[in-house]
Design a protein around this motif. Sequence first.
Motif, mmCIF file in Angstrom:
data_model
loop_
_atom_site.group_PDB
_atom_site.id
_atom_site.type_symbol
_atom_site.label_atom_id
_atom_site.label_comp_id
_atom_site.label_asym_id
_atom_site.label_seq_id
_atom_site.Cartn_x
_atom_site.Cartn_y
_atom_site.Cartn_z
ATOM 1 N N GLU A 40 41.557 -16.681 39.348
ATOM 2 C CA GLU A 40 42.130 -17.426 40.463
ATOM 3 C C GLU A 40 42.267 -16.529 41.695
ATOM 4 O O GLU A 40 42.678 -15.377 41.589
ATOM 5 C CB GLU A 40 43.486 -17.987 40.067
ATOM 6 N N ASN A 52 42.122 -20.185 30.872
ATOM 7 C CA ASN A 52 42.810 -21.213 31.651
ATOM 8 C C ASN A 52 44.317 -21.013 31.711
ATOM 9 O O ASN A 52 45.004 -21.729 32.428
ATOM 10 C CB ASN A 52 42.490 -22.604 31.108
ATOM 11 N N GLY A 65 32.885 -22.679 41.075
ATOM 12 C CA GLY A 65 34.253 -22.734 40.563
ATOM 13 C C GLY A 65 34.927 -24.051 40.907
ATOM 14 O O GLY A 65 34.258 -25.055 41.174
ATOM 15 N N LYS A 66 36.249 -24.041 40.899
ATOM 16 C CA LYS A 66 37.032 -25.246 41.164
ATOM 17 C C LYS A 66 38.002 -24.956 42.308
ATOM 18 O O LYS A 66 38.907 -24.134 42.179
ATOM 19 C CB LYS A 66 37.808 -25.662 39.922
ATOM 20 N N ILE A 67 37.817 -25.640 43.413
ATOM 21 C CA ILE A 67 38.699 -25.457 44.567
ATOM 22 C C ILE A 67 40.004 -26.190 44.315
ATOM 23 O O ILE A 67 40.011 -27.378 43.982
ATOM 24 C CB ILE A 67 38.003 -25.946 45.857
ATOM 25 N N GLU A 68 41.115 -25.467 44.438
ATOM 26 C CA GLU A 68 42.447 -26.047 44.263
ATOM 27 C C GLU A 68 43.036 -26.466 45.599
ATOM 28 O O GLU A 68 43.671 -27.510 45.705
ATOM 29 C CB GLU A 68 43.367 -25.047 43.567
ATOM 30 N N PHE A 112 41.385 -21.165 44.886
ATOM 31 C CA PHE A 112 40.404 -21.691 43.945
ATOM 32 C C PHE A 112 40.379 -20.843 42.684
ATOM 33 O O PHE A 112 40.912 -19.737 42.643
ATOM 34 C CB PHE A 112 39.006 -21.710 44.577
ATOM 35 N N ARG A 113 39.748 -21.393 41.647
ATOM 36 C CA ARG A 113 39.454 -20.671 40.406
ATOM 37 C C ARG A 113 37.944 -20.488 40.399
ATOM 38 O O ARG A 113 37.203 -21.461 40.525
ATOM 39 C CB ARG A 113 39.900 -21.487 39.202
ATOM 40 N N ASP A 114 37.483 -19.233 40.293
ATOM 41 C CA ASP A 114 36.036 -19.014 40.330
ATOM 42 C C ASP A 114 35.387 -19.431 39.014
ATOM 43 O O ASP A 114 36.062 -19.851 38.072
ATOM 44 C CB ASP A 114 35.702 -17.573 40.741
ATOM 45 N N LYS A 115 34.076 -19.326 38.951
ATOM 46 C CA LYS A 115 33.344 -19.791 37.767
ATOM 47 C C LYS A 115 33.628 -18.955 36.525
ATOM 48 O O LYS A 115 33.203 -19.321 35.433
ATOM 49 C CB LYS A 115 31.847 -19.839 38.056
ATOM 50 N N SER A 135 34.013 -19.012 45.586
ATOM 51 C CA SER A 135 34.321 -20.302 44.952
ATOM 52 C C SER A 135 33.069 -21.015 44.452
ATOM 53 O O SER A 135 33.182 -22.025 43.742
ATOM 54 C CB SER A 135 35.092 -21.212 45.920
#
Length: 147
Positions: free
Chosen positions: A134, A82, A109-112, A127-130, A106
């Motif tokens: 990034e 992180n 993951g978490k879409i920014e 995004f940050r993938d699983k 993505s």
Amino acid sequence: MAQINPYIHFNGNAEEAFTFYKSVFGGEFAMIMRFKEMPGVPEGSFSESEADKIMHIALPIGESDVLMGSDTPQSLGKHNENETRSKISISAETRDEADKLFKGLSEGGKIEVPIADSPWGSYFGMFRDKYGIEWIVDFDPKFDGRL
């Protein structure tokens, strides 16, 4: 001309991550070497749990780019996924390709920043993938897919 190819490190799941990336980008691995396969390293130099981990993996993307990576050896300690704020930027050749790459990479993951038209004129998302990596996906119709 010099090339810049991203090289990313993982805490033991490089093979899983690169198999996922291959499912999105396509192609075949140019190289996969495990720690136990390193030339000149005596057998038993790595623990059983580390011997099969990835020492180096390379996935060609497009005509001249290569995504490379490895697992971080246990002797170097676990890195904080992180805290890695570097991003891999993809310049797509079409809007459809940008959508496909964004959606595929993505997943889980978490879409920014959702992919959408940006104020500066490109089609852009982050995004940050699983796996904690990034990414930036961008399509700019004013360019030929390469910045």
